[in-house]
Design an enzyme around this catalytic site. Structure first.
Site, PDB file in Angstrom:
ATOM      1  N   SER A   1      79.743  45.583  55.716  1.00  0.00           N
ATOM      2  CA  SER A   1      79.830  45.342  54.211  1.00  0.00           C
ATOM      3  C   SER A   1      80.755  46.232  53.441  1.00  0.00           C
ATOM      4  CB  SER A   1      78.527  46.030  54.195  1.00  0.00           C
ATOM      5  OG  SER A   1      78.181  47.225  54.145  1.00  0.00           O
TER       6      SER A   1
ATOM      7  N   LYS B   1      72.864  50.990  47.670  1.00  0.00           N
ATOM      8  CA  LYS B   1      74.290  51.226  47.383  1.00  0.00           C
ATOM      9  C   LYS B   1      74.542  51.683  46.045  1.00  0.00           C
ATOM     10  CE  LYS B   1      75.375  48.874  51.609  1.00  0.00           C
ATOM     11  NZ  LYS B   1      76.427  47.883  52.262  1.00  0.00           N
TER      12      LYS B   1
END
Length: 350
Positions: A238, A283
């Site tokens: 990611s 996140k």
């Protein structure tokens, strides 16, 4: 007198028992994990290009999801905390063993880095070559005759002594053989070259012969520009987008950030497309807590098939926007489909 003594003993035993229960709830792990906001890491700390560090103002940062083994106590606590989620072991690993899961995560990180370096070199008009190392093993079917010999994380380099330049070429050769035919596979396991000879099986997908592994290309970048990424124990794909931006900043010697703190997430592929990731709400929470001003989020397409399988599914960008609203943060959420989208936004940024 005897009754009084028995009562005192019972109370002591009860207290000890309750204390043990409390300790067990706090200390003893259960077969679940807790996902929570992880670290937001300035990529200046991880990446050097041609042995030079990035000393410009501002930052490009990767964001991560923290994962820890749950206890009864921590699981109950997580239920009350925002951006915390309890998941099962199968949900985390996809049914893979711990070792297999870690191998896959390490490979995904390695692939992410290679694609990021490739994209940054392309953008900076730098020359490079992609070296094919073999077929990386992502999974081994239970009915494969090679199960117990070839493992997740191994790299297959030859079939019957023949080398290949891509996984497609490798598969074409295997499918041209016959079910039940013996094949000798050369592979690398723990940096050692090994061989295994077994019969090919009939694959359930296309009824063609196969060795029964899930595979992908194992490649490395070869360039005159030396890019080093020290990701430590961070795994997964990611960070691809943010790796690309940081490497390009250093290769091009351009001030892309203009002094701003910029975080984000998203996979990157060989075409520069930014892909969907998991845990984006966590996140966003991590990036906001670290004082970032901008957050790049994958603006992925949600297909009809995805909606049918997961009613209510949202794009990463929509999830990120919802998380930012919940946090009441001023951090701007920017949707991107490609690395060029991110660069275009940075070029227009004030």
């Amino acid at each position: 007198m005897r009754i009084v003594k028995n009562n005192k003993l019972f109370k002591r035993l009860l207290i000890i028992f309750l204390a043990l229960v409390v300790v067990a709830c706090v200390v003893v792990p259960i077969p679940y994990y807790i996902e929570e906001p992880g670290e937001t890491i300035d990529l200046k700390e991880l990446i050097t290009v041609n042995n030079q560090k990035d000393n410009d103002k501002g930052s490009f940062s990767l964001t991560s999801v923290g994962i820890r083994r749950a206890t009864v106590f921590s699981a109950l606590k997580a239920k009350t905390e925002p951006f915390h989620e309890i998941i099962s072991m199968d949900e985390l690993t996809g049914g893979a063993s711990d070792d297999e899961y870690m191998q896959i995560q390490e490979f995904n990180m390695e692939t992410s880095q290679n694609f990021a370096i490739e994209q940054a070199l392309k953008l900076a008009n730098k020359s490079y070559e992609m070296d094919y190392k073999g077929v990386y093993v992502l999974g081994v079917e239970d009915n494969s005759n090679f199960s117990g010999k070839i493992s997740v994380g191994d790299t297959v380099t030859k079939a019957d002594g023949k080398s290949f330049t891509s996984s497609e070429e490798f598969m074409k050769y295997v499918k041209a053989q016959k079910v039940g035919q013996k094949m000798t596979v050369t592979y690398i396991h723990d940096d050692k070259v090994k061989e295994a000879t077994e019969k090919l099986i009939k694959l359930p997908t296309d009824k063609k012969p196969g060795i029964g592994i899930t595979l992908t290309d194992h490649t490395e970048i070869d360039s005159q520009d030396e890019v080093k990424i020290d990701a430590g124990d961070i795994g997964g794909p990611s960070a691809g987008l943010m790796f690309t931006l940081e490497i390009y900043e250093q290769l091009s010697d351009k001030d892309l950030r203009q002094g701003k703190k910029i975080a984000g997430t998203g996979t990157i592929n060989s075409d520069g497309e930014v892909g969907r990731i998991g845990g984006i709400d966590k996140k966003v929470a991590s990036a906001a807590a670290s004082g970032n001003q901008i957050f790049f989020a994958p603006n992925d397409e949600i297909t009809k098939e995805m909606k049918k399988a997961q009613p209510g599914i949202k794009s990463n960008y929509e999830e990120a926007k919802a998380a930012a609203k919940k946090l009441k943060t001023d951090m701007k959420i920017v949707p991107v489909k490609t690395v060029q989208d991110a660069l275009d936004y940075l070029a227009k940024m004030k």
